[in-house]
Design a protein around this motif. Sequence first.
Motif, PDB file in Angstrom:
ATOM      1  N   ALA A 103     -49.298 -16.539  55.183  1.00  0.00           N
ATOM      2  CA  ALA A 103     -48.156 -15.824  55.745  1.00  0.00           C
ATOM      3  C   ALA A 103     -48.552 -14.382  56.030  1.00  0.00           C
ATOM      4  CB  ALA A 103     -46.984 -15.871  54.768  1.00  0.00           C
ATOM      5  N   GLU A 104     -47.803 -13.742  56.940  1.00  0.00           N
ATOM      6  CA  GLU A 104     -48.075 -12.352  57.279  1.00  0.00           C
ATOM      7  C   GLU A 104     -47.970 -11.481  56.029  1.00  0.00           C
ATOM      8  OE1 GLU A 104     -48.892 -10.402  60.047  1.00  0.00           O
ATOM      9  OE2 GLU A 104     -49.603 -12.349  60.751  1.00  0.00           O
ATOM     10  N   PRO A 105     -48.917 -10.556  55.824  1.00  0.00           N
ATOM     11  CA  PRO A 105     -48.814  -9.667  54.665  1.00  0.00           C
ATOM     12  C   PRO A 105     -47.491  -8.895  54.673  1.00  0.00           C
ATOM     13  CG  PRO A 105     -50.973  -9.461  55.708  1.00  0.00           C
ATOM     14  CD  PRO A 105     -50.130 -10.287  56.629  1.00  0.00           C
ATOM     15  N   GLU A 106     -46.939  -8.709  53.505  1.00  0.00           N
ATOM     16  CA  GLU A 106     -45.672  -7.986  53.360  1.00  0.00           C
ATOM     17  C   GLU A 106     -45.955  -6.568  52.872  1.00  0.00           C
ATOM     18  OE1 GLU A 106     -41.579  -8.133  50.658  1.00  0.00           O
ATOM     19  OE2 GLU A 106     -43.093  -9.704  50.474  1.00  0.00           O
ATOM     20  N   THR A 107     -45.458  -5.570  53.601  1.00  0.00           N
ATOM     21  CA  THR A 107     -45.617  -4.179  53.182  1.00  0.00           C
ATOM     22  C   THR A 107     -44.566  -3.860  52.123  1.00  0.00           C
ATOM     23  OG1 THR A 107     -46.494  -3.525  55.335  1.00  0.00           O
ATOM     24  CG2 THR A 107     -45.634  -1.772  53.936  1.00  0.00           C
ATOM     25  N   GLY A 132     -44.537 -16.578  47.626  1.00  0.00           N
ATOM     26  CA  GLY A 132     -43.306 -17.343  47.477  1.00  0.00           C
ATOM     27  C   GLY A 132     -43.204 -18.434  48.518  1.00  0.00           C
ATOM     28  N   ASP A 133     -42.061 -18.498  49.189  1.00  0.00           N
ATOM     29  CA  ASP A 133     -41.803 -19.553  50.164  1.00  0.00           C
ATOM     30  C   ASP A 133     -42.663 -19.413  51.401  1.00  0.00           C
ATOM     31  OD1 ASP A 133     -39.901 -20.525  48.453  1.00  0.00           O
ATOM     32  OD2 ASP A 133     -38.232 -19.484  49.427  1.00  0.00           O
ATOM     33  N   GLY A 134     -43.186 -18.217  51.624  1.00  0.00           N
ATOM     34  CA  GLY A 134     -43.984 -18.017  52.831  1.00  0.00           C
ATOM     35  C   GLY A 134     -45.281 -18.798  52.806  1.00  0.00           C
ATOM     36  N   ILE A 145     -48.972  -0.446  51.521  1.00  0.00           N
ATOM     37  CA  ILE A 145     -49.419  -1.299  50.412  1.00  0.00           C
ATOM     38  C   ILE A 145     -48.948  -2.711  50.732  1.00  0.00           C
ATOM     39  CG2 ILE A 145     -49.336  -1.710  47.924  1.00  0.00           C
ATOM     40  CD1 ILE A 145     -48.513   1.262  47.624  1.00  0.00           C
ATOM     41  N   ARG A 146     -49.883  -3.594  51.015  1.00  0.00           N
ATOM     42  CA  ARG A 146     -49.538  -4.919  51.518  1.00  0.00           C
ATOM     43  C   ARG A 146     -49.808  -5.988  50.461  1.00  0.00           C
ATOM     44  NH1 ARG A 146     -52.817  -3.872  57.152  1.00  0.00           N
ATOM     45  NH2 ARG A 146     -51.342  -2.341  58.060  1.00  0.00           N
ATOM     46  N   VAL A 196     -45.272 -11.958  41.717  1.00  0.00           N
ATOM     47  CA  VAL A 196     -45.002 -11.149  42.906  1.00  0.00           C
ATOM     48  C   VAL A 196     -43.850 -10.190  42.665  1.00  0.00           C
ATOM     49  CG1 VAL A 196     -44.132 -11.266  45.264  1.00  0.00           C
ATOM     50  CG2 VAL A 196     -45.994 -12.773  44.561  1.00  0.00           C
ATOM     51  N   TRP A 197     -42.771 -10.668  42.028  1.00  0.00           N
ATOM     52  CA  TRP A 197     -41.603  -9.789  41.843  1.00  0.00           C
ATOM     53  C   TRP A 197     -41.935  -8.604  40.947  1.00  0.00           C
ATOM     54  CZ3 TRP A 197     -39.611  -8.407  37.202  1.00  0.00           C
ATOM     55  CH2 TRP A 197     -39.907  -9.205  36.094  1.00  0.00           C
ATOM     56  N   LYS A 198     -42.830  -8.809  39.961  1.00  0.00           N
ATOM     57  CA  LYS A 198     -43.208  -7.701  39.084  1.00  0.00           C
ATOM     58  C   LYS A 198     -44.029  -6.669  39.836  1.00  0.00           C
ATOM     59  CE  LYS A 198     -43.378  -5.440  35.271  1.00  0.00           C
ATOM     60  NZ  LYS A 198     -42.161  -4.761  34.771  1.00  0.00           N
ATOM     61  N   LEU A 199     -44.936  -7.127  40.682  1.00  0.00           N
ATOM     62  CA  LEU A 199     -45.731  -6.189  41.479  1.00  0.00           C
ATOM     63  C   LEU A 199     -44.838  -5.376  42.417  1.00  0.00           C
ATOM     64  CD1 LEU A 199     -48.803  -8.416  42.432  1.00  0.00           C
ATOM     65  CD2 LEU A 199     -48.574  -6.810  40.514  1.00  0.00           C
TER      66      LEU A 199
END
Length: 632
Positions: free
Chosen positions: A225-229, A219-221, A212-213, A194-197
């Motif tokens: 979990a709600e998509p992160e933009t 991670g902890d979510g 871009i979601r 995730v951190w690389k993306l």
Amino acid sequence: MSTETFEFQVEARRLLQLMIHSVYSNKDVFLRELVSNASDALDKLRLAKLRDDTLDADVSDLHIELETDPDARTLTVRDNGIGMSYDEVGELIGTIANSGTAQFLKELKEAQDAAGAEGLIGQFGVGFYSGFMVADEVTLLTRKAGEERGTRWSSRGEGTYTLERVDDAPQGTSVVLHLKPADPDNQLHDYASVWKLKEIVKRYSDFITWPIRLVGEQGDGGEGAEPETLNSMKALWARPRAEVSEDEYHELYKHIGHDWREPLETIQLHAEGTFEYQALLFVPSHAPHDLFRQNMRHGLQLYVKRVFIMDDCEALLPSYLRFVKGVVDAQDLSLNVSREILQQDRHIRMMQRRLTKKVLSSVKSMMTRDSDKYATFWREFGAVLKEGLVTDPDNRDALLAVASFACTHEDGEAVTLGQYVERMPEGQDDIYYITGESRETTDNSPHMEAFRERGIEVLLLTDPVDEVWVDAVGEFEGKRLRSVAKGEIDLDAREDDKSEDEQKQQAEAYAGMLGWMRERLDDDVKEVRLSTRLTRSPACLVADSDDLTPALENMYRAMGQEVPHSKRVLELNPDHALVKGLNEAYTEREDRSELADTAELLYTLAVVAEGGRPKDPARFVRLTADRLERTL
């Protein structure tokens, strides 16, 4: 449904193998390519819906999704855009290219480095296939908006691909990458991370119009979990200035300029017509420490439709504006355009001309509306801006209009050439200047003495580039630019100046000594003559009008260019006690061997007076000490 298997063409197969075996030096760009394709699909759907409101397509929440599955080692890039039909997939994806593959492979083979190869790939337009650099298998599922059935395309990049019609495909396109194992030694990162993306999206796609979601495992979510933009979508250059605060502009400048200070000036440009682009430029408040280093990295950030392409695109501004930071977002350039291609692209050249004129007009506006801000600008960047007077004749008038110079005028303020000409007294035909290493050196130069006594204004030029641009410019508004240290000076006579008869008598009285000194100093001077520019100093050195100055000679030699040493003219002040005494001694004595040392000292004093170094410093010290000893 039945699945059909097809073979790539022979040349296309070779091209695909090149893609798989790391033609790109930076594999991160695969995600930029896929996100850019997805953004284009969303743009096309929005436009199609505007043109045909009966189109059966959902445009209520257009977006791009990234989904990772670390266990299965997959990355999915999904959009709900226009999608593709079965035939379009076969045409656009299945064959890589319609024509020109052989020529492309030839150019690719001739490319000497990875950067050149990468630029060629962008020219050819095979960004989708960059996915094979990071994946063992790529699967594409798509359904065109308004159609009922979709298409699945799949390939392991080994010479064949499959096509299948499917009934349950959602609107849009999803690309599933079955990722290769991470290999840091070959710049192959863990793209299921995730951190690389997030890092890649922030760098390349932060200003994409559509959200871009990141969905799925976060991670902890946790799952669900709600998509992160991931992208800000804040392309400040595309928004009207009234809608953006100064703080937002300043934050963008600090981000792209790597500077903790606020910019001196913000410049915005929107160009419309056959070639559209937006630009947001910043003039820093301080010159960078490496402004005059050859290897200084400079240039503007280049985007294409909000997709980040290049960090330091030098082709967008001339070298003398290398301090300007900012962003240019073009609409019609290739995503993977190389530096070599940029140098030749006519759109880039057109943008450079427009951006250059915009920066110079902004500086001129700054000059008239905010003198303090302009003074800061010229103090920090004047020296580099004057390079353009030599290298950019097309914009020379605009550069001269914003250039200012120190001068000997009583108010002590910097002056433009226009202001200098306005206050020239009647009868003065030339713009006088002097070059030197510092204000102190030029102020105290013997060449200035007659000009000071007559109140004639002189420009004081202390930047190395001043030695060059004055010759390149030559004149301003019909007035010749003339060095006070070159050629013979014929200033207007004053009441206390000598008459023509007195000057003639004086020339006759000194003729013998001048000829003798010319012979004694033959290695260093081409002529010895009486001066009209000296009032207090005994001697000075003067170059002929077309000769190079010593500073210019040294500059060329420092650049590795061999130039012959130019002898100069030694001018003597006939009213100075030292010169008078030397002439009397020459006239009275038959043995002039001792006077030769005095003549040498007089010449060396002229060298030192202009900031030069004696040819033989130890000998100069000995001669000076000997003369001082005799005075005790």
